[in-house]
Write an enzyme that holds these catalytic residues in place. Sequence first.
Site, short mmCIF file in Angstrom:
data_model
loop_
_atom_site.label_atom_id
_atom_site.label_comp_id
_atom_site.label_asym_id
_atom_site.label_seq_id
_atom_site.Cartn_x
_atom_site.Cartn_y
_atom_site.Cartn_z
N ASP A 102 -46.74 52.77 -31.19
CA ASP A 102 -47.27 52.08 -30.01
C ASP A 102 -46.15 52.03 -28.96
OD1 ASP A 102 -48.86 50.56 -28.38
OD2 ASP A 102 -48.66 48.71 -29.53
N LYS B 76 -50.26 56.15 -29.69
CA LYS B 76 -51.08 55.61 -28.60
C LYS B 76 -50.64 56.21 -27.28
CE LYS B 76 -52.51 51.19 -30.02
NZ LYS B 76 -52.38 49.77 -29.76
#
Length: 191
Positions: free
Chosen positions: A111, A139
Amino acid sequence: MKAKTLEQALADDIEEVLLNSEDIKCRVAELGRQISEDYKGKDLVLVGILRGAFVFLADLIREMSISAETDFIAISSYGSSSTTSGVVRILKDLDEDIEGRHVLIIEDILDTGLTLNYLLKNLSSRRPESLEICSFIVKEGKQSVKINLKYLGYTVPNRFVVGYGLDYAQRYRNLPFIGTLKPHVYEEDET
Ligand code: 5GP
């Protein structure tokens, strides 16, 4: 809270399935083949990051045709909320010595990159022969630090996802797919 069956969780709580279980299986098999080719004849240690990576690691290692040792490290991440705290702390260290060995970190999702950035620094100080990362998911556009991945399963949009080892408040890890949650799930936890 009473545990829901998979069917109930899917019907009540999942907004959208982003990656289905058949696609995941094929992709994991490809990764397993690639890793087996690249590390043939090498002393390989797979380091799974607990808790989220245990499902991915279990599937991946069974798609590999070479032997590899498995070890785990547990680090603090989000707690029960869906936003990053930025605080990284080792809760359980590796059991094995990795000096002079080929280490492949197995991560569920990249992330911000803060967790892996910390881990790379920490593990490289133990002088492995090589240190690389295999992340199941990245992501899109979220990384605040640049992390080089040797292997990547999928890129997903910048949304909070659950399933295939990934939780929300320790739930949904057993879903065989990757999906997003309906807003009511978060709202119920806030009340
Ligand atoms: P980072 O340090 O890269 O921001 O975050 C890495 C860790 O945060 C992951 O290993 C995972 O535990 C958690 N995380 C980040 N994004 C998500 C997400 O969309 N869903 C879930 N369940 N966990 C996430």
